[in-house]
Design a protein around this motif. Structure first.
Motif, PDB file in Angstrom:
ATOM      1  N   VAL A 185      50.970  -2.303 -26.407  1.00  0.00           N
ATOM      2  CA  VAL A 185      49.709  -1.037 -26.641  1.00  0.00           C
ATOM      3  C   VAL A 185      50.475  -0.090 -25.548  1.00  0.00           C
ATOM      4  O   VAL A 185      50.461  -0.547 -24.487  1.00  0.00           O
ATOM      5  CB  VAL A 185      48.768  -1.386 -26.786  1.00  0.00           C
ATOM      6  CG1 VAL A 185      47.752  -0.373 -26.857  1.00  0.00           C
ATOM      7  CG2 VAL A 185      48.631  -1.998 -28.169  1.00  0.00           C
ATOM      8  N   GLY A 186      50.670   0.959 -25.768  1.00  0.00           N
ATOM      9  CA  GLY A 186      51.284   2.068 -24.747  1.00  0.00           C
ATOM     10  C   GLY A 186      50.357   2.822 -25.299  1.00  0.00           C
ATOM     11  O   GLY A 186      49.031   3.297 -26.307  1.00  0.00           O
ATOM     12  N   ASN A 187      50.511   4.251 -24.374  1.00  0.00           N
ATOM     13  CA  ASN A 187      50.243   5.634 -24.635  1.00  0.00           C
ATOM     14  C   ASN A 187      51.415   6.843 -24.461  1.00  0.00           C
ATOM     15  O   ASN A 187      51.639   7.671 -24.485  1.00  0.00           O
ATOM     16  CB  ASN A 187      49.043   6.237 -23.221  1.00  0.00           C
ATOM     17  CG  ASN A 187      48.400   7.335 -23.385  1.00  0.00           C
ATOM     18  OD1 ASN A 187      48.424   7.464 -24.424  1.00  0.00           O
ATOM     19  ND2 ASN A 187      48.523   7.821 -22.190  1.00  0.00           N
ATOM     20  N   THR A 188      52.688   6.328 -25.599  1.00  0.00           N
ATOM     21  CA  THR A 188      53.243   7.481 -25.365  1.00  0.00           C
ATOM     22  C   THR A 188      53.085   8.314 -26.512  1.00  0.00           C
ATOM     23  O   THR A 188      53.205   7.777 -27.494  1.00  0.00           O
ATOM     24  CB  THR A 188      55.076   6.598 -25.692  1.00  0.00           C
ATOM     25  OG1 THR A 188      55.055   6.162 -26.470  1.00  0.00           O
ATOM     26  CG2 THR A 188      55.087   5.256 -24.484  1.00  0.00           C
ATOM     27  N   GLY A 189      54.698   9.262 -25.938  1.00  0.00           N
ATOM     28  CA  GLY A 189      54.780  10.407 -27.295  1.00  0.00           C
ATOM     29  C   GLY A 189      53.264  11.128 -27.125  1.00  0.00           C
ATOM     30  O   GLY A 189      52.738  10.990 -26.197  1.00  0.00           O
ATOM     31  N   GLU A 190      53.075  11.543 -28.750  1.00  0.00           N
ATOM     32  CA  GLU A 190      51.708  12.276 -29.050  1.00  0.00           C
ATOM     33  C   GLU A 190      50.096  11.327 -28.836  1.00  0.00           C
ATOM     34  O   GLU A 190      50.351  11.211 -30.189  1.00  0.00           O
ATOM     35  CB  GLU A 190      51.294  13.530 -29.909  1.00  0.00           C
ATOM     36  CG  GLU A 190      50.510  14.742 -29.606  1.00  0.00           C
ATOM     37  CD  GLU A 190      51.032  15.467 -31.084  1.00  0.00           C
ATOM     38  OE1 GLU A 190      50.049  16.009 -31.495  1.00  0.00           O
ATOM     39  OE2 GLU A 190      51.894  16.310 -30.720  1.00  0.00           O
ATOM     40  N   SER A 191      49.267  10.903 -27.709  1.00  0.00           N
ATOM     41  CA  SER A 191      48.406   9.927 -27.937  1.00  0.00           C
ATOM     42  C   SER A 191      47.671  10.373 -26.603  1.00  0.00           C
ATOM     43  O   SER A 191      47.964  10.989 -25.782  1.00  0.00           O
ATOM     44  CB  SER A 191      49.557   9.112 -27.108  1.00  0.00           C
ATOM     45  OG  SER A 191      48.008   7.758 -27.315  1.00  0.00           O
ATOM     46  N   GLU A 192      46.275  10.360 -26.692  1.00  0.00           N
ATOM     47  CA  GLU A 192      45.769  10.031 -25.765  1.00  0.00           C
ATOM     48  C   GLU A 192      44.994   9.433 -25.593  1.00  0.00           C
ATOM     49  O   GLU A 192      43.401   9.303 -26.106  1.00  0.00           O
ATOM     50  CB  GLU A 192      44.664  11.935 -26.142  1.00  0.00           C
ATOM     51  CG  GLU A 192      45.347  12.996 -26.523  1.00  0.00           C
ATOM     52  CD  GLU A 192      44.636  13.902 -26.894  1.00  0.00           C
ATOM     53  OE1 GLU A 192      43.239  13.426 -27.757  1.00  0.00           O
ATOM     54  OE2 GLU A 192      44.628  14.738 -28.162  1.00  0.00           O
ATOM     55  N   GLY A 193      45.847   8.318 -24.035  1.00  0.00           N
ATOM     56  CA  GLY A 193      44.881   6.785 -23.992  1.00  0.00           C
ATOM     57  C   GLY A 193      45.574   5.633 -24.943  1.00  0.00           C
ATOM     58  O   GLY A 193      46.085   6.393 -26.002  1.00  0.00           O
ATOM     59  N   PRO A 194      45.886   4.905 -24.217  1.00  0.00           N
ATOM     60  CA  PRO A 194      46.467   3.571 -24.541  1.00  0.00           C
ATOM     61  C   PRO A 194      45.775   3.742 -25.946  1.00  0.00           C
ATOM     62  O   PRO A 194      44.562   3.116 -26.688  1.00  0.00           O
ATOM     63  CB  PRO A 194      46.154   2.796 -23.908  1.00  0.00           C
ATOM     64  CG  PRO A 194      45.363   2.677 -22.620  1.00  0.00           C
ATOM     65  CD  PRO A 194      45.083   4.406 -22.613  1.00  0.00           C
ATOM     66  N   HIS A 195      46.661   3.332 -27.356  1.00  0.00           N
ATOM     67  CA  HIS A 195      46.619   2.657 -28.992  1.00  0.00           C
ATOM     68  C   HIS A 195      47.902   2.487 -29.262  1.00  0.00           C
ATOM     69  O   HIS A 195      48.121   3.481 -28.935  1.00  0.00           O
ATOM     70  CB  HIS A 195      45.418   3.720 -29.202  1.00  0.00           C
ATOM     71  CG  HIS A 195      45.760   4.678 -29.959  1.00  0.00           C
ATOM     72  ND1 HIS A 195      46.387   5.791 -28.844  1.00  0.00           N
ATOM     73  CD2 HIS A 195      46.118   4.810 -30.940  1.00  0.00           C
ATOM     74  CE1 HIS A 195      47.461   7.021 -30.101  1.00  0.00           C
ATOM     75  NE2 HIS A 195      47.287   5.971 -31.058  1.00  0.00           N
TER      76      HIS A 195
END
Ligand SMILES: [Zn+2]
Length: 292
Positions: free
Chosen positions: A252-262
């Motif tokens: 699980v990460g937070n890469t790209g267009e992401s607001e918080g790890p999911h």
């Protein structure tokens, strides 16, 4: 001499008209020919009989259109709907004005699917005339069976504490310019992401403006599974590689267009972007089934 000729023709048209079985099953006798008013110069006729549309779904209305001539005042009209092996259905149109274009809507509710002959019958002035048109009642194709949203067997893709979040995490939630095509599963960065089914890795890529690091797997159940926003450097599989159910593919990460790890997770029953006719489905019921 002229009168005799008219009557001869009239008699011919009556004697050669097909026998009609009415609702009581008896044949209707040909009307008397002697009743034609003296001086009636023209024969009753019906022209331009049409059924529109000629092909219709069961229960929908059609329009019978025709014009009568050769009679004055009102004439009686009906349409018999005929098909081999089926009881005739009679649409009574009542008295209509002769010499005018007539248009009558009629519901096809009494008709099962099939091919019919619509026979217009017009009676007046002691004469009866017929016109025919085709009518097909065509049942629409049954809706395609819904793709089962939940398939038995599989492993929950996030192996650690997680949350399905709120409404904004749901499939179909509004996003700028589109709707959310998956379910977001919130979990700590680095939590193992596993393949829920055995299959083959279809695609591994990076999209800075959207998915971040992502993986697509062709499942052995025929569906494609998509995993997005994976942790940088965590991807353990390559395109074309077979995977087992439960095999770790990334974190699980937070890469790209992401607001918080999911983990953003999608299910495509007809293949990932395979066609417009096979969009992704709401993956939550399947995720809940895997979660047990
Ligand atoms: Zn998402």
């Amino acid at each position: 001499m002229r009168r005799i000729s008219v009557l001869t023709t009239l008699w011919f048209s009556l004697c050669c008209a097909p026998a009609f079985a009415d609702a009581s099953g008896g044949a209707i006798a040909a009307p008397e020919t002697g009743g034609a008013p003296a001086g009636q110069a023209k024969l009753l006729s019906a022209r331009g009989f049409a059924v529109a549309p000629a092909s219709i779904a069961p229960g929908k209305p059609v329009t019978f259109a025709f014009r009568t001539a050769g009679a004055s005042g009102r004439v009686r009209a009906r349409v018999d709907i005929l098909a081999p092996g089926k009881a005739a259905v009679r649409a009574k149109l009542g008295l209509v004005r002769a010499g005018h274009g007539i248009s009558v809507r009629w519901s096809t509710k009494p008709l099962a699917a099939g091919s019919y002959t619509a026979r217009l019958v017009v009676e007046g002035g002691g004469a009866r005339v017929y016109e025919r048109a085709k009518l097909a009642v065509v049942a629409p194709p049954p809706p395609a069976p819904a793709v089962a949203a939940v398939i038995a067997g599989g492993v929950f893709p996030v192996q650690g504490a997680y949350s399905f979040g709120g409404p904004d995490s749901r499939f179909g939630a509004p996003r700028s310019g589109h709707v959310h095509q998956g379910q977001d599963i919130a979990a700590a960065e680095g939590t193992p992401v596993v393949s829920p089914r055995a299959g083959t890795v279809h695609w591994v890529a990076y999209q800075a403006e959207g998915a971040g690091h992502y993986v697509v797997i062709n499942g052995d159940d025929g569906r494609d599974y998509v995993f997005m926003h994976l942790q940088d450097g965590s991807t353990l599989v390559a395109t074309g590689q077979p995977v087992a159910a439960g095999q770790r593919i990334a974190s699980v990460g937070n890469t790209g267009e992401s607001e918080g790890p999911h983990l953003h997770f999608e299910i495509w029953p007809g293949g990932w972007w395979a066609s417009k006719a096979s969009p992704p489905i709401d993956p939550l019921p399947q995720l809940q089934a895997w979660a047990g």
